[in-house]
Scaffold this active site. Structure first.
Site, mmCIF file in Angstrom:
data_model
loop_
_atom_site.group_PDB
_atom_site.id
_atom_site.type_symbol
_atom_site.label_atom_id
_atom_site.label_comp_id
_atom_site.label_asym_id
_atom_site.label_seq_id
_atom_site.Cartn_x
_atom_site.Cartn_y
_atom_site.Cartn_z
ATOM 1 N N THR A 1 0.813 -1.209 0.000
ATOM 2 C CA THR A 1 0.000 0.000 0.000
ATOM 3 C C THR A 1 0.847 1.260 0.000
ATOM 4 O OG1 THR A 1 -1.839 1.152 1.072
ATOM 5 C CG2 THR A 1 -0.243 0.099 2.515
ATOM 6 N N ARG A 2 0.273 2.332 -0.544
ATOM 7 C CA ARG A 2 0.889 3.652 -0.480
ATOM 8 C C ARG A 2 -0.102 4.646 0.117
ATOM 9 N NH1 ARG A 2 -1.619 4.773 -5.558
ATOM 10 N NH2 ARG A 2 -1.623 6.942 -4.939
ATOM 11 N N HIS B 1 -7.935 2.121 5.622
ATOM 12 C CA HIS B 1 -9.273 2.318 6.147
ATOM 13 C C HIS B 1 -9.880 0.956 6.498
ATOM 14 C CE1 HIS B 1 -8.775 6.465 5.494
ATOM 15 N NE2 HIS B 1 -8.657 6.353 4.182
ATOM 16 N N HIS C 1 -9.686 -1.868 3.993
ATOM 17 C CA HIS C 1 -8.384 -2.514 3.838
ATOM 18 C C HIS C 1 -8.111 -3.462 5.001
ATOM 19 C CE1 HIS C 1 -8.011 1.612 2.021
ATOM 20 N NE2 HIS C 1 -7.796 0.842 0.966
ATOM 21 N N ARG D 1 -7.755 -3.333 -7.498
ATOM 22 C CA ARG D 1 -8.103 -2.611 -8.719
ATOM 23 C C ARG D 1 -7.036 -1.594 -8.997
ATOM 24 N NH1 ARG D 1 -13.791 -2.222 -10.344
ATOM 25 N NH2 ARG D 1 -13.673 -0.398 -11.689
#
Lengths: 385, 385
Positions: free
Chosen positions: B192-193, B197, B200, B287
């Site tokens: 992740t970058r 939330h 996730h 996505r």
């Protein structure tokens, strides 16, 4: 009440939010230049007025005058080039804007390219640093700079992002406000790229005392000498000291995002100009100030302030410091040249190498040498390496 | 017990302290190349084996095979070029060593220059990123890269210095040790970058649950997309979450010093290779994974894993994720495509723009959307800007 900025008023290149939003979308269609860490530092100081009256990366005329005469084309004393070198094949064109981005590609500023000019490594290195030796860290770095310098109107969209120590970072205007609240007209600035030991503490306190002034503790956190203790560690020592051992009404700790050149005497004059912009009318200049290796004489950086041009222009006073140490005989920190009847053993003297060795081995430093809070932070640092 | 590194064993370019001391003094006499932030990240991952079996910046043959066939010259799948571009006038010569220094000139490594070759911007950008559009952040950056790539034997003297979150930084070997202590053979990695939330959180927990495995929460803290929330802020949210809402026996939070390319499908495969080196045998691919703008289709980064070469080579499984949201009807986080009889209003949906706007205005985020500890950290961040 404080001394006026150098050149009369502080430069401020930050545009307002409305204009910034427009430029942000415009920037997507512009060619970009990715700045080095050094150029990001220079851009920040240009933007907030730390280099006032300079308001952009130098054009050719200013650049040449600075090299040859230590002044801008208009005659203003300015000892160090502040330039934006790019590769010969950079995607920039005359009279076209270019987006300046930081090392992670965030947009910082727009430069209208009004000049593109070649610069000469040997000439610049000799004029500013006095050497072509690649063991000088800036000479080594210059060999990697692009062949062309850019100049032109500069608009800052946002200041470089700093996630650390935000409460200790201040623009010249903010620094002046904070200093004014100390209620003293005189301010002495202390420049450093090292952890502070007892001798520095005494030196800075005595300097402030002697002018009945405030102290601007102004460590460099941009680029310093390769191999220095990192600024995260250093700033923790500065905080520990100012929280506990300095008079809060008299001291301001503030981090300066300067990229040092290790330029000795010329850099010392530059430091004085910068500190004047931050509101200081005095600067402490030590032995081999901003020096590296043995490219400069130990007192060159003090003597340059006797140069008539420098003397006339700066209107800032210099505290010339020499070796200081704790005297076991007098039980206090003294300037070594000032005391009589002292042998070497009468002082608490530790070389940098010895200090590093002791800390790496978990040995405590003598309390006459370093405050225990500082020694603990440094011990952590050396033992974690 | 964990999956083997990609190519069989982890590369380790760090030399021992004795040799390092010798090289440090030798380096003073060598020409230097100052690395960009991106090259520093690549050097670190090369040095610790994150790119295993790659053990240096790519030579011409590997580079060309990677562009054309997504593999190294020896046939190993490798989708993204890892190169060291320098200016045409850099002070480097064939068969001579050069000192590689970080953006602040600290010595990191010595490269024996065995190859110097030209590279072609259009060819690389089209092959890897699928576009020449300068609005793609890497294409824009590439226009500033030097014309020549260097390659050769690489020896790392020290890893790049990180002053922040040292306890959360691990080499692949250290990560493997930490994961092994969780006692599970299966490990799913989450790239992740962004701040995490609730969706996730659920996604990562469900993925770990479904394989009865451990979770490697592996955020990128090198270079991400310009404009992203800075990693200092993000890491604080990750810590808050893992401290309180994850099962400590099952999760490892570790920071990955990767410089992303925003290369969509090719980058997704690269992420899988890297995560395999860190000990994960599963990777969550969402996505538009590693996407930017609309240069890639929403599912390109998932579909590329069906490519026969990729399928055959990777031996790592992909969790293909789609839009997730909290369902008010079902009172839980769901993959939106999986639920029937839901209208848009049945989900708690907030766009990134809306979230930023709410936080900037001091409005709290719904608890179904973000944990309150995370929302507070982000509110601080947006309000301080």
């Amino acid at each position: 009440m404080l001394i006026s900025p150098y050149g009369g008023e502080l430069v401020n290149l930050l545009i307002d939010e409305g204009e910034a939003d427009e430029l942000r979308s415009e920037a997507n269609r512009l060619p970009s230049v990715q700045l080095t860490e050094r150029a990001v530092c220079d851009l920040e100081l240009l933007g907030v007025g730390g280099y006032s009256p300079l308001n952009t990366f130098m054009n050719q005329q200013d650049y040449q005058c600075v090299l040859e005469e230590m002044r801008l084309a208009n005659g203003t004393l300015f000892p160090v080039p502040v330039t934006l070198p790019v590769d010969a094949d950079a995607s920039v064109s005359l009279d076209q804007p270019v987006a300046l981005r930081d090392t992670k590609n965030s947009l910082l500023a727009i430069l209208e390219v009004e000049e593109i000019y070649r610069w000469d490594l040997d000439r610049e290195a000799l004029a500013v640093l006095g050497t072509l030796d690649q063991r000088h860290p800036l000479v080594a770095e210059m060999h990697g700079w692009g062949a062309l310098n850019l100049s032109g109107k500069l608009r800052a969209i946002q200041l470089p992002h700093h996630a650390d120590f935000r409460g200790l970072r201040h623009t010249p205007a903010q620094t002046r406000t904070a200093l004014e609240s100390k209620g003293r007209q005189n301010v002495v600035a202390f420049q450093t790229r090292n952890p502070l030991h007892r001798v520095h503490e005494e030196l800075t306190k005595q300097a402030a005392e002697s002018i009945d002034g405030a102290l601007l503790l102004h460590p460099v956190v941009g680029l310093t000498k390769p191999g220095d203790v990192d600024h995260y560690t250093r700033v923790r020592t500065y905080k520990a000291l100012t929280d506990k051992y300095y008079d809060r009404d008299r001291v301001l700790l503030s981090l300066l995002p300067l990229a040092m050149r290790m330029g000795g005497p010329r850099e010392a004059v530059w430091h004085a100009i910068i500190r004047r912009n931050y509101g200081a009318n005095h600067l402490i200049v030590g032995r081999d100030h901003a020096g590296v290796g043995d490219y400069y004489g130990a007192f060159d950086a003090q003597e340059i302030f006797n140069n008539p041009l420098v003397k006339k222009s700066l209107i800032i006073n210099i505290f010339a410091a020499d070796h200081t140490a704790y005297s076991k005989k007098l039980k206090k920190v003294v300037m070594m040249r000032d005391v009589k009847n002292h042998a070497k053993d009468d002082f608490v003297l530790l070389s940098g190498t010895k200090v590093r060795e002791m800390l790496s081995n978990g040995q405590e430093l003598p309390s006459e040498f370093a405050r225990k809070e500082v020694a603990e932070i440094l011990m952590d640092y050396y033992q974690s390496r």
